[in-house]
Design an enzyme around this catalytic site. Structure first.
Site, PDB file in Angstrom:
ATOM      1  N   GLU A 159      -0.064   0.558  -6.940  1.00  0.00           N
ATOM      2  CA  GLU A 159       0.624  -0.230  -5.910  1.00  0.00           C
ATOM      3  C   GLU A 159       0.733  -1.688  -6.332  1.00  0.00           C
ATOM      4  O   GLU A 159       1.779  -2.327  -6.172  1.00  0.00           O
ATOM      5  CB  GLU A 159      -0.154  -0.146  -4.584  1.00  0.00           C
ATOM      6  CG  GLU A 159      -0.376   1.248  -4.062  1.00  0.00           C
ATOM      7  CD  GLU A 159       0.900   1.864  -3.518  1.00  0.00           C
ATOM      8  OE1 GLU A 159       1.860   1.113  -3.291  1.00  0.00           O
ATOM      9  OE2 GLU A 159       0.926   3.096  -3.349  1.00  0.00           O
TER      10      GLU A 159
ATOM     11  N   GLU B 266      11.579  -6.666   0.439  1.00  0.00           N
ATOM     12  CA  GLU B 266      11.355  -8.079   0.725  1.00  0.00           C
ATOM     13  C   GLU B 266       9.853  -8.362   0.678  1.00  0.00           C
ATOM     14  O   GLU B 266       9.093  -7.803   1.464  1.00  0.00           O
ATOM     15  CB  GLU B 266      11.916  -8.425   2.104  1.00  0.00           C
ATOM     16  CG  GLU B 266      12.006  -9.916   2.335  1.00  0.00           C
ATOM     17  CD  GLU B 266      12.657 -10.229   3.673  1.00  0.00           C
ATOM     18  OE1 GLU B 266      12.623 -11.391   4.077  1.00  0.00           O
ATOM     19  OE2 GLU B 266      13.202  -9.292   4.313  1.00  0.00           O
TER      20      GLU B 266
ATOM     21  N   PRO C 290      -8.741   6.616  14.365  1.00  0.00           N
ATOM     22  CA  PRO C 290      -7.565   7.381  14.785  1.00  0.00           C
ATOM     23  C   PRO C 290      -6.655   6.466  15.605  1.00  0.00           C
ATOM     24  O   PRO C 290      -7.130   5.649  16.376  1.00  0.00           O
ATOM     25  CB  PRO C 290      -8.163   8.480  15.678  1.00  0.00           C
ATOM     26  CG  PRO C 290      -9.609   8.530  15.345  1.00  0.00           C
ATOM     27  CD  PRO C 290      -9.995   7.144  14.922  1.00  0.00           C
TER      28      PRO C 290
ATOM     29  N   GLY D 275       0.828  -1.195   0.000  1.00  0.00           N
ATOM     30  CA  GLY D 275       0.000   0.000   0.000  1.00  0.00           C
ATOM     31  C   GLY D 275       0.848   1.224   0.000  1.00  0.00           C
ATOM     32  O   GLY D 275       2.078   1.144   0.077  1.00  0.00           O
TER      33      GLY D 275
ATOM     34  N   GLU E  62       4.295  -3.701  -6.960  1.00  0.00           N
ATOM     35  CA  GLU E  62       4.704  -4.868  -6.177  1.00  0.00           C
ATOM     36  C   GLU E  62       4.749  -6.151  -6.995  1.00  0.00           C
ATOM     37  O   GLU E  62       5.497  -7.070  -6.677  1.00  0.00           O
ATOM     38  CB  GLU E  62       3.769  -5.068  -4.981  1.00  0.00           C
ATOM     39  CG  GLU E  62       3.708  -3.893  -4.036  1.00  0.00           C
ATOM     40  CD  GLU E  62       5.099  -3.452  -3.555  1.00  0.00           C
ATOM     41  OE1 GLU E  62       6.027  -4.270  -3.571  1.00  0.00           O
ATOM     42  OE2 GLU E  62       5.232  -2.276  -3.194  1.00  0.00           O
TER      43      GLU E  62
END
Lengths: 223, 223
Positions: free
Chosen positions: A62, A116, A83, A46, A66
């Site tokens: 994204e 990784e 929050p 993300g 990846e």
DNA sequence: CCAAAAGTGTTCACCGTACACCCATGA
DNA sequence: TCATGGGTGTACGGTGAACACTTTTGG
């Protein structure tokens, strides 16, 4: 350079649960964090939404960063904004999930610049950063539910596949064995795959018919 | 006072589709905008998420500000974040929908501090600001779908109601007439409402049994 | 006694489910 | 010939859908 606002603004990210099927198991892609917080822990792929970037496009970006993949099924899952879910600042994450056919997974680590990354079986995940465990749980529930009223499972299939392959996809997502005859009958009435006329010789045993999806995309509400 | 960030941050709002039933019609609450953009146009209630405020709590707050109501059913719908959906700045909106029983609607305009608010029938909405028409459409589809596999419709019911009342709720959301006997049979097998033993005399005609919901909240996946 | 909404059962078709055996192939 | 997965059909029960008449009340 800094950006100023009259009122505080939260940061907005997209996180993606990237599912695939491997060894008759449902797996997802994780990334090992290189910085605080949750340094060296595994997390969902993300990143921050750019200021002129559509949410879905951000998730697709994204995904491409990846995995190097494009043209993958992607769907918005839920928005997590409690929050404190990120200790640094207020971060609101729009979560997506993606389904990758196993044959489209090439050399993932080549695509991800020195980070990784790894595929993990859903039922043996490492501890996850942030609230990502919760996100994964919701993604799995959504996926399981959709199996029953859509043809979403076809998104996991390679170009050609057998009915046995497809049944195993259902079984490993739902976590239960299905009756072969009932499964085949139901798939056939959906009228969403076509016989290619070819067969796959599995090394040994009787060859299985190969099927292909009739129409790209998937159909909702097939029941 | 200003707030500075190293990277630009979008603004985040929640918008709420507040449904109710009135005169056997599905209605929703709109607010007339007092400022640009879309000045004097109708829009969904909503507002900016405060920096330490949970998303759902923000939606509940907006709901309370506009209607004075608490304890209302609320569910996250979808997050809309297309760049350009707000001409001022990048605004990402987490949309919710809420279901208000008609008997809990008091004097709405009193609660909303001098803003012009109103209930509109879903099938005769005025032009809406931003992408709010799209949000309303998605909320209505979600609500319709949920009628078929949950007891969400009970969220619209007052403390005591007749089976005819409940059927009319289904009918005006789905936009079609239902068979009375099949409807009653199905509702009864759900085992989610109880006979109060009382009757309602509708001025004239035969009195109808009054029912009440058995358990607060609603049940998913009743099929 | 008439108008209007409340209340009530049965039948049928379809679908999901349970269930067992033969087939084609390679070793 | 054997081991292994591929492939096939039927019977039953439950459920959604269609369908009409009687009951209760006020006027």
């Amino acid at each position: 350079m800094t950006f100023q606002y009259e009122y505080p603004h939260p940061a907005v990210t997209t996180d993606i649960v990237i599912f695939t099927i491997h060894d008759e198991r449902l797996e997802l892609l994780l990334i090992k964090r290189k910085s605080e917080p949750f340094r060296d822990q595994w997390a969902l792929p993300g990143g921050f939404v750019e200021i002129n970037e559509d949410l879905e496009r951000c998730a697709l970006r994204e995904l491409a960063e990846e995995t190097g993949l494009t043209g993958i099924y992607l769907e918005q899952l839920y928005t997590f904004g409690e929050p404190g879910r990120d200790p640094r600042e207020r971060v609101i994450s729009v979560a997506y999930y993606a389904l990758v056919p196993p044959d489209r997974i090439g050399n993932i680590s080549a695509a991800s610049d020195a980070r990784e990354v790894g595929w993990f079986q859903l039922d043996s995940l490492p501890p996850l950063a942030f609230d990502h465990k919760q996100i994964v749980g919701m993604a799995h529930r959504r996926l399981s539910a959709k199996l029953n009223y859509s043809t979403i499972a076809l998104q996991f299939m390679p170009e050609k596949f057998t009915l046995g392959d497809l049944q195993k996809v259902y079984e490993c997502i739902l976590g239960e064995k299905l009756d072969k005859r009932n499964f085949r009958k139901r798939v056939m009435t959906l009228d969403c795959i076509k016989d290619t006329g070819e067969y796959r010789r599995n090394g040994s045993y009787r060859p299985a018919r190969l099927y292909a999806v009739k129409t790209p995309g998937h159909v909702e509400f097939v029941r």
